[in-house]
Design a protein around this motif. Structure first.
Motif, PDB file in Angstrom:
ATOM      1  N   ASP A  18       0.940  -0.993  -0.398  1.00 37.29           N
ATOM      2  CA  ASP A  18      -0.138  -0.096  -0.196  1.00 37.29           C
ATOM      3  C   ASP A  18       1.596   1.514   0.161  1.00 37.29           C
ATOM      4  N   ASN A  34       0.582   4.102   0.970  1.00 36.88           N
ATOM      5  CA  ASN A  34       0.501   5.108   1.983  1.00 36.88           C
ATOM      6  C   ASN A  34       0.969   4.557   2.977  1.00 36.88           C
ATOM      7  N   LEU A  35       0.789   3.942   3.321  1.00 39.64           N
ATOM      8  CA  LEU A  35       1.585   2.706   4.113  1.00 39.64           C
ATOM      9  C   LEU A  35       3.527   3.415   3.875  1.00 39.64           C
ATOM     10  N   ASN A  92       4.605   5.433   2.634  1.00 43.86           N
ATOM     11  CA  ASN A  92       4.384   6.949   3.235  1.00 43.86           C
ATOM     12  C   ASN A  92       4.477   7.579   4.472  1.00 43.86           C
ATOM     13  N   LEU A  93       3.571   6.360   4.850  1.00 45.62           N
ATOM     14  CA  LEU A  93       3.459   7.147   6.574  1.00 45.62           C
ATOM     15  C   LEU A  93       4.579   5.885   7.148  1.00 45.62           C
ATOM     16  N   PHE A  94       5.711   4.965   6.825  1.00 48.97           N
ATOM     17  CA  PHE A  94       6.960   4.661   7.125  1.00 48.97           C
ATOM     18  C   PHE A  94       8.287   6.153   6.495  1.00 48.97           C
ATOM     19  N   ASP A  95       7.873   6.917   5.573  1.00 54.15           N
ATOM     20  CA  ASP A  95       8.705   8.306   5.101  1.00 54.15           C
ATOM     21  C   ASP A  95       8.579   9.124   5.895  1.00 54.15           C
ATOM     22  N   LEU A  96       7.577   9.049   6.785  1.00 44.52           N
ATOM     23  CA  LEU A  96       6.858  10.402   7.679  1.00 44.52           C
ATOM     24  C   LEU A  96       7.462   9.795   9.425  1.00 44.52           C
ATOM     25  N   PHE A 155       9.339  -4.150   8.696  1.00 43.63           N
ATOM     26  CA  PHE A 155       8.032  -3.800   9.223  1.00 43.63           C
ATOM     27  C   PHE A 155       6.847  -4.319   8.691  1.00 43.63           C
ATOM     28  N   LEU A 156       7.258  -4.030   7.216  1.00 39.24           N
ATOM     29  CA  LEU A 156       6.031  -3.169   5.592  1.00 39.24           C
ATOM     30  C   LEU A 156       6.176  -4.532   5.099  1.00 39.24           C
ATOM     31  N   PRO A 161       5.842  -8.558   5.407  1.00 39.37           N
ATOM     32  CA  PRO A 161       4.736  -8.913   6.231  1.00 39.37           C
ATOM     33  C   PRO A 161       3.509  -8.539   5.109  1.00 39.37           C
ATOM     34  N   ALA A 162       3.612  -7.712   4.085  1.00 39.95           N
ATOM     35  CA  ALA A 162       2.757  -7.545   3.340  1.00 39.95           C
ATOM     36  C   ALA A 162       2.844  -8.617   2.037  1.00 39.95           C
ATOM     37  N   ALA A 218       3.616  17.532   4.876  1.00 43.26           N
ATOM     38  CA  ALA A 218       4.279  16.371   5.607  1.00 43.26           C
ATOM     39  C   ALA A 218       5.611  16.006   4.971  1.00 43.26           C
ATOM     40  N   LEU A 259       6.612  14.435   2.730  1.00 41.88           N
ATOM     41  CA  LEU A 259       5.912  13.379   1.290  1.00 41.88           C
ATOM     42  C   LEU A 259       6.610  14.301  -0.356  1.00 41.88           C
ATOM     43  N   LYS A 263      15.962  14.817   7.554  1.00 37.61           N
ATOM     44  CA  LYS A 263      15.588  15.279   6.305  1.00 37.61           C
ATOM     45  C   LYS A 263      14.778  15.924   6.160  1.00 37.61           C
ATOM     46  N   LEU A 266      12.422  18.118   7.859  1.00 41.55           N
ATOM     47  CA  LEU A 266      11.321  17.304   8.782  1.00 41.55           C
ATOM     48  C   LEU A 266      11.329  17.702  10.376  1.00 41.55           C
ATOM     49  N   PHE A 319      -4.299  10.001   6.716  1.00 38.14           N
ATOM     50  CA  PHE A 319      -5.514   9.414   5.058  1.00 38.14           C
ATOM     51  C   PHE A 319      -6.103   9.252   5.325  1.00 38.14           C
ATOM     52  N   THR A 346      -5.529   2.874   5.975  1.00 39.09           N
ATOM     53  CA  THR A 346      -4.149   2.884   5.652  1.00 39.09           C
ATOM     54  C   THR A 346      -3.442   1.839   7.359  1.00 39.09           C
ATOM     55  N   TRP A 393      -2.397  -7.355   8.131  1.00 40.33           N
ATOM     56  CA  TRP A 393      -1.596  -7.979   9.138  1.00 40.33           C
ATOM     57  C   TRP A 393      -1.787  -8.167  10.836  1.00 40.33           C
ATOM     58  N   LYS A 413       7.255   2.203  17.751  1.00 37.41           N
ATOM     59  CA  LYS A 413       8.267   0.749  16.987  1.00 37.41           C
ATOM     60  C   LYS A 413       9.312   1.606  16.141  1.00 37.41           C
ATOM     61  N   LEU A 414       8.915   2.558  15.007  1.00 33.19           N
ATOM     62  CA  LEU A 414      10.229   2.551  14.268  1.00 33.19           C
ATOM     63  C   LEU A 414      10.658   3.464  15.033  1.00 33.19           C
TER      64      LEU A 414
END
Lengths: 284, 278
Positions: free
Chosen positions: A169, A171-172, A174-178, A189-190, A193-194, B70, B72, B90, B92, B101, B105, B109, B121-122
């Protein structure tokens, strides 16, 4: 699929109020129906052979086959072991290689482009056709068989895994980038699993193909004597018109295939049943 | 009276007395690789504690602007600055942004808990350390009982709540919402609007809310920025000094009706300026 159809049977407009049912009798029937059909088919086979008086060297009865299995066990068991070890070694190598290469490929489009021609050439070449060549290059037949089985199982795993790692996905991502996730975090993590539903497809296909390849490659390689797999026992029994033993070897191969299918399906269910549509019961 | 209510409604914004803006866009333009000019010379200053709606016709670049804020996708020209945040490599503000979103999103799993745990976690936080914060945030959105549920077991509105909880779990300064409730039914949407307002009031977070609904923006915001298309830029900036308590009564009030009329007019003008309706 078949399960989903079964679930919806008998829910016409008149029985809408009935409680959701996975009744005991239905669960029993789910096992009894397929097993019963199989037993019936075997009985029909036995009866046909006896009634028609077909000689053993054309069509043995199930009883003859079981007898041959018992008598031939000392030679069949080592052969089964050889075929099994080639199949599983090939599958494990294919899993490591396929998943590993897929991860490398998706890191950069340049790596993918550079390796693309090799992947296509190897994939479109009937792998069994290079078995004679491998026999010359490798120290022994077993190694050649292992390489063939590996190559055959490798590509479905690779291509499914690449597809899976790319089907994340956006957007996921994007979320990880964010959140400033690094490449490793994104992978572990992404992306991995995906890609699991795709990986499981690759595993099921690869598992079945590695057994097929192990047998077909042994036919092509024409191995013989001690240390041979079940494919050689098939050929040998055929030459001797020892049909009961041929059937016995065949049954061992089928049983192995069923076991691989069962195990890979179970692993797939274990990983996906909580979240993926393919493994979740449909309820309307 | 109304103005006093508004300022008291955002206590942390008022108490920090930090007058520096949360984020400023200066002359930001964005050209996509296919040649589309999505934003042209857009400037916007967002003050702490604001609930700002970006309202505009489809294709006016409001989502693009939000994504640029953001981080992006970099702007083609112009700058985005964070006067009151520490900046990472970066460019940010690390951990200061939450993003919701249009779709929930969520990672299918893992459980609701796992999804909300993700941002922490990140950042390298251990699960045991993160647990109280995650459960507290899930409590805020009313999903404490669903921590162990998987996303597919939830309704559309509940999934959106998980998405909001995930955005809030890092306790961000700025919450960016990209048409978050556009796909939900009217009843769920109103409920979530009320909940977002409550969260905004209690936490003092600054919100930028992208929407194409006049009514939604007028109900939620204390500032509406109307955007026009071709080229995408700010058309008008409408501060709303309306009463802070917004409820079902507010929806039927004369004040609300007047606000929506004003905003509708501004949106119509923006659409005209952008070359008519699409």
């Amino acid at each position: 699929m078949a399960q989903a159809v079964n679930d919806t049977l008998g829910t016409d407009a008149n029985t809408v109020i009935a409680a959701p049912r996975t009744s005991v009798s239905e669960q029993v029937l789910r096992v009894v129906v397929p097993v019963g059909m199989l037993v019936l088919a075997i009985i029909a086979w036995e009866v046909y052979v006896i009634v028609s008086g077909t000689p053993k060297y054309i069509l043995p009865s199930p009883v003859d086959v079981v007898g041959a299995l018992a008598v031939g066990w000392p030679t069949l068991l080592p052969s089964l072991w050889v075929t099994l070890s080639i199949t599983f070694e090939a599958l494990i190598l294919a899993l490591i290689g396929g998943v590993g290469l897929a991860i490398v490929l998706v890191q950069s489009k340049w790596i993918e482009l550079a390796l693309f021609p090799f992947a296509v050439v190897l994939q479109v070449t009937p792998i069994v056709a290079i078995a004679p060549l491998l026999l010359i290059y490798t120290p022994n037949t077993q190694t050649a068989l292992l390489i063939v089985a590996f190559l055959v199982a490798f590509f479905p795993i690779l291509s499914n895994m690449v597809q899976g790692l790319k089907s994340v996905d956006h957007n996921l991502l994007n979320l990880f980038d964010l959140y400033g996730a690094g490449r490793w975090q994104q992978l572990i993590f992404l992306k991995i699993p995906a890609s699991m539903p795709y990986f499981m497809t690759g595993l099921r296909i690869g598992g079945g193909l590695s057994l097929i390849a192990a047998v077909v490659a042994e036919f092509a390689a024409g191995s013989a004597g001690a240390g041979s797999g079940l494919a050689f026992r098939l050929l040998e029994s055929g030459y001797r018109l020892d049909m009961p033993r041929l059937y016995a070897a065949l049954i061992l191969l089928t049983a192995t295939g069923v076991a691989i299918f069962g195990v890979t399906s179970f692993i797939s269910w274990l990983v996906l049943h909580r979240w993926h549509e393919s493994a979740v019961r449909r309820e309307n | 009276m109304a103005i006093i209510e508004t300022s008291s409604a955002t206590p942390s914004a008022a108490s920090t007395s930090n007058a520096r803006p949360v984020v400023t866009m200066q002359g930001v333009s964005k050209v996509f690789s296919n040649g589309t000019l999505a934003l042209s010379n857009m400037s916007l200053t967002v003050e702490p504690g604001e609930f700002l709606s970006l309202l505009g016709p489809s294709g006016c670049g409001k989502s693009t602007a939000l994504r640029i804020i953001a981080g992006l996708g970099a702007p083609s020209s112009g700058t985005v600055e964070w006067p009151s945040s520490t900046i990472n490599a970066k460019g940010l503000p690390q951990g200061d942004i939450g993003f919701v979103f249009q779709d929930p999103t969520l990672m299918p799993w893992t459980t609701v808990f796992g999804n909300v745990y993700l941002p922490l976690k990140l950042q390298g936080m251990r699960k045991a350390d993160a647990r109280p914060r995650i459960m507290e945030t899930l409590g805020l959105v009313g999903l404490a009982d669903f921590a162990q549920a998987y996303p597919r077991e939830l309704s559309g509105g509940m999934k959106m709540r998980v998405s909001i909880a995930r955005a809030l779990v890092t306790d961000p300064k700025l919450l960016l919402m990209d048409e978050p409730f556009a796909a939900l039914d009217e009843i769920t949407r109103q409920k979530l609007n009320d909940d977002v307002l409550k969260l905004w009031r209690s936490s003092g977070v600054t919100v930028i809310f992208v929407t194409h609904s006049v009514f939604e923006s007028a109900y939620l915001s204390n500032r509406i920025v109307v955007m026009r298309s071709r080229p995408g830029q700010v058309f008008t900036d409408i501060p709303l000094a309306t009463s802070a308590t917004r409820s079902d009564e507010y929806r039927t009030s004369e004040e609300y009706r007047a606000t929506t009329a004003l905003v509708s007019k501004a949106l119509q003008d923006a659409i005209q300026a952008g070359g008519g309706a699409h």
